[in-house]
Design a protein around this motif. Structure first.
Motif: not given
Ligand SMILES: Cc1ncc(COP(=O)(O)O)c(C=O)c1O
Length: 410
Positions: A179, A217, A246
């Motif tokens: 991951y 990001y 998001s």
């Molecule tokens: C690296 C990472 N993966 C997944 C997520 C989850 O995001 P989501 O709002 O799409 O569930 C975040 C949220 O901060 C994150 O930083």
């Protein structure tokens, strides 16, 4: 008076692995309105396209209300999947077909689902160390034994990954996946170099270990070139790619997506039938209109402008106030800076004192699968107001200095 005698519930073994979020627990006790939190992982609400979404909701209810308020497909709204396909082709050069995409309730649901469908409790998977706290929760909830690979400013240390894979092999263990968050990693802010991405793919191929590439990001890039996603470099179908709206729309609508081999997407689909039947239909219609109308392409530059200014303010404040002997990442994007203090300090022990001094952060150990590293902290720069940033860093610097004096006096 009615006295309820609550049964003594016996919880499952997996519940024992689940931990509440440290920052949520602490903030319950932080009542001061003067507290500045660098602890959350929240986008700044000033970036939310509220007027556009209001207009879209009215439009959707008027034109597709009968469908938007109905149960939906488990795989996701077809039109939305087509828009996602176009989006990832345009931004990340990822080729996919609709049936290789599933819409999830945030990418968080995809992380949980992958932990469940790829790993039998007790089996091993590889993560970066530090890594996203929500991934730790999702994998813990499925009994995954996480082995963390240290990072440097070029991302996961691929030499150490190879070493770890050989060590595990010698014990007869083959990790079920690797991951990674290659862009502006949460929590470290580091970005994996192109060379390492290519080598990671080779290692995945040689050892037949799939990669989960989590890229929330990628669009929040303030400096430096765009580095191709691992998925776009993959020619062998080894990468499962996670995206989310998001950070480029709003997190409250909970729209994420997974792109991967159809065999994997189908298994997530079956699990999702047990989890929630389908992602919120109205939210999917909103996301569809948001992408189709191209609002995302106006939204992202505004968000970048706001966040890159806040990043510069925090880096400047760190240069000015942070005690000698501390170091911190200088991210090219994303939402977080990772600071490492003098080895004698324990940021988990210090967090209570910080909150008393009206500043909050998340201590580094929360981001290690086995909680091992004690002297780091994650600082969020996207949420606080501009003028709060130097104040928060000044307060935190004072707390660290006090803690250093106490450690010396011991
Ligand atoms: C690296 C990472 N993966 C997944 C997520 C989850 O995001 P989501 O709002 O799409 O569930 C975040 C949220 O901060 C994150 O930083």
């Amino acid at each position: 008076m009615l006295v309820l005698i609550v049964m003594n519930f016996k919880f499952s073994e997996l519940v024992g692995y689940m931990k509440p979020s440290e920052i949520r627990e602490l903030l319950k006790f932080a009542s001061s309105p003067d507290l500045i939190s660098l602890g959350g992982g929240m986008p700044n609400p000033d970036t939310f396209p509220i007027d556009e979404i209001q207009e879209i909701i009215t439009y959707v209810l008027k034109n597709s209300g009968k469908y938007a308020l109905q149960y939906g497909n488990t795989g996701g709204l077809n039109e939305l999947r087509t828009e996602i396909k176009k989006l990832i082709k345009g931004t990340e050069n990822i080729d996919s077909e609709e049936k290789g995409i599933i819409v999830t309730s945030g990418s968080q649901q995809a992380l949980y689902s992958l932990g469940k469908i790829l790993v039998t409790p007790g089996e091993t998977a590889i993560t970066e160390a530090p890594t996203y706290v929500g991934a730790i929760s999702a994998f813990n909830a499925n009994g995954v034994d996480m082995q963390g690979i240290p990072m440097d400013e070029n991302g996961m240390r691929i030499d150490l990954l190879e070493k770890k894979i050989s060590e595990l092999k010698a014990k007869g263990i083959k990790p079920k996946f690797i991951y990674t968050i290659p862009n502006y990693q949460n929590p470290a802010g580091y970005t994996m170099s192109l060379e390492r991405r290519k080598r990671l793919l080779e290692i995945s191929n040689e050892n037949e270990i799939p990669i989960i590439e989590d890229n929330p990001y990628g669009e929040l890039r303030y400096h430096g070139p765009r580095i191709p996603t691992i998925r776009s470099l993959d020619r062998d179908g080894n990468v499962i790619y996670l995206g989310t709206l998001s950070k480029v729309m709003t997190p409250g609508l909970r729209i994420g997506y997974t792109v991967g081999p159809v065999s994997v997407i189908e298994k997530i689909n079956i699990l999702k039938q047990a989890l929630d039947l389908a992602t919120n239909t109205l939210a999917q219609y909103i996301a569809y209109e948001y992408l189709k109308r191209g609002i995302i392409y106006k939204q992202v530059p505004k968000t970048i402008k706001l966040y890159s200014r806040k990043l510069d303010l925090m880096l400047k404040a760190l240069d000015e106030y942070f005690p000698e002997g501390s170091t911190w990442s200088r991210p090219n994007g994303g939402m977080f800076i990772w600071a490492t203090l003098n080895e004698s300090l324990d940021t988990t022990a210090m967090v209570g004192r910080a909150i008393k001094n009206n500043v909050a952060y998340v201590s580094g150990s929360a981001f290690y699968p086995k909680g091992e590293k004690k002297n780091s902290m994650r600082l969020n720069f996207t949420y606080p107001e501009d003028d709060q940033i130097p104040v928060a860093i000044d307060r935190l610097s004072k707390v660290i200095r006090e803690e250093e004096s106490l450690a010396e006096a011991k």
